[in-house]
Design an enzyme around this catalytic site. Structure first.
Site, PDB file in Angstrom:
ATOM      1  N   LYS A 216       0.829  -1.212   0.000  1.00  0.00           N
ATOM      2  CA  LYS A 216       0.000   0.000   0.000  1.00  0.00           C
ATOM      3  C   LYS A 216       0.871   1.273   0.000  1.00  0.00           C
ATOM      4  CE  LYS A 216      -2.980   3.043   0.423  1.00  0.00           C
ATOM      5  NZ  LYS A 216      -4.365   3.294   0.236  1.00  0.00           N
ATOM      6  N   CYS A 270      -3.665  10.896   1.713  1.00  0.00           N
ATOM      7  CA  CYS A 270      -2.983   9.634   1.413  1.00  0.00           C
ATOM      8  C   CYS A 270      -1.614   9.877   0.803  1.00  0.00           C
ATOM      9  CB  CYS A 270      -3.826   8.824   0.429  1.00  0.00           C
ATOM     10  SG  CYS A 270      -5.548   8.761   0.904  1.00  0.00           S
TER      11      CYS A 270
END
Ligand code: SAJ
Length: 411
Positions: A216, A270
């Protein structure tokens, strides 16, 4: 103990951009879902079948999930077969030096794990979906549950399955994207893969917890590095008075070149955050990742300097600031370079600002105006976000106005 195919109840910790769509999707797939949030206002809004964030079609999904009786919201967790943790993982900003100051803040994950712990029973599955530094699933989630006496890995399964959905396409990507699942041991991985296969159409790919965490962070760091390249290119092209967007368009006609788009900087909770989780754990091997973060973080200041230069040519310029959100067609202002630029222009009193953000009804710090009004009155048009409605602006409609188009959308 129940088998995974009998898992029927889900408790989702955090009803934000990931938790709420996930909870609603599971509810419409037949699970009985309780969504937990720390905000009474969020809980009340969802229990009315309404939403507190902007995301295409989410209002319809939440309404039908709540009205079906399969989704309810609460401040306190409940017993469930599956617990999903979808809380923020920001960084703690501002240490003694800029880089080491960007330490991950895992307090929300810790708090959520402690909160569910009294409700966890043998046979349950605990999934961490929040983007996390390598080691968090084991060292934080599993460790807290173990300290509380749970037989983690034996009769309580724990896994990481990082969310990968793109704001603006969340409901599509929740179902269609491939998912990476990494358990703290093989049985945790297997049970978690089975669970996601019940509602995901993409492939569910098994690995370890640490690998899933790194995958991720790699995805978002890779995008950050690529955007940094485009942003650096845009600054180089500006000094050469070359149109960056044309350079990129033409270079991308090469079969093995695919450059992303420059902008006023990289925002959101993010991409502007996650690469620091790698830098924090591996500072000596992460020069490129850190430099990309610095290039992207420096872009708003570069835009401000351009605005100041243009503003100097006027006695008291009126500046139309188009967009506050961190990217196109969302209402999210977190880590938004557009927002930071407008705040700074306001603080430094650079002209009269006319601020337009079509995805917000109002904002505490700014008076918002319509696009037409902003453009009509402006001497300088500063385009910061490529929202749909802004893409209709044509250079020919802007006459003699000075245009600073940070996204290359005004043709
Ligand atoms: N941006 C550019 N140029 C580009 C693309 C993006 O300047 O060519 C900017 C955007 O304007 C925005 C920022 O980058 O300010 C991030 O936007 P984004 O659309 O690239 O990504 P996010 O933050 O909305 O979502 C990302 C996604 N990650 C990847 O594409 C690898 C999403 O799949 C993740 O689930 C999400 O982060 C997350 O939650 O981690």
């Amino acid at each position: 103990m129940k088998g995974v195919s009998e898992f029927q109840t889900v408790c989702v910790m955090g009803l934000g951009y990931i938790g709420l769509p996930t909870a609603s999707l599971l509810a419409t797939k037949g699970f009985t879902v309780t969504g937990i949030d720390v905000s009474q206002k969020v809980v009340d809004t969802i229990n009315k079948g309404e939403i507190h964030i902007v995301e295409p079609d989410l209002d319809i999904l939440v309404k039908s999930a709540v009205h079906s009786g399969n989704l309810s919201a609460s401040l306190e967790p409940v017993e469930a077969d599956v617990f999903i943790i979808a809380v923020p993982t920001p960084f703690k900003d501002g240490g003694p030096d800029h880089i080491s100051g960007k330490k991950p803040d895992l307090s929300y994950i810790e708090a959520a794990t402690k909160k569910i712990s009294p409700y966890v029973k043998p046979g349950n599955l605990v999934i961490l979906e929040s983007t996390s530094p390598v080691g968090t699933t084991d060292e934080v989630v599993a460790a807290i549950l173990e300290q509380d006496g749970h037989a983690v890995g034996e009769d309580v399964y724990v896994a990481h399955c990082p969310e990968r959905v793109l704001p603006g396409r969340i409901l599509i990507e929740l179902v269609e994207n491939d998912r990476v699942v990494g358990g703290i041991n093989e049985s945790s991985t297997a049970v978690t893969v089975d669970f996601y296969e019940r509602f995901v159409r993409g492939a569910v790919l098994a690995t370890t917890a640490k690998t899933a965490e790194m995958v991720k962070l790699t995805e978002n760091s890779s995008r950050d590095v690529q955007i940094a390249f485009a942003n650096e290119l845009s600054m180089i092209c500006e000094t050469e008075t070359i149109d960056t967007w044309q350079v990129i368009e033409l270079a991308n006609r090469h079969p093995r070149v695919n450059i992303l788009q420059p902008g006023p900087g990289v925002g959101g909770h993010c991409i502007a955050v996650d690469p620091w989780f790698i830098v924090d754990r591996s500072p000596k091997c992460s020069n490129l990742i850190r430099t990309a973060r610095e290039v992207n973080d420096a872009k708003p200041e570069w835009v401000i300097e351009r605005v100041k230069k243009c503003a100097d040519k006027f006695k008291s310029p009126t500046i139309a600031c188009l967009g506050l959100a961190f990217k196109a067609d969302v209402d999210d202002l977190r880590e938004s370079p557009a927002f930071d630029i407008v705040k700074k222009l306001q603080a430094e009193k650079i002209g009269e600002l006319l601020i337009c953000e079509p995805n917000l009804k109002s904002h505490d710090d700014f008076d918002l105006c319509t696009l037409d009004d902003a453009i009509k009155r402006a001497d300088i048009v500063l385009l910061l976000v490529d929202h749909k409605s802004f893409k209709k602006c044509k250079a020919s409609d802007l006459g003699e106005k000075v245009v600073i188009d940070t996204r290359g959308v005004i043709k």
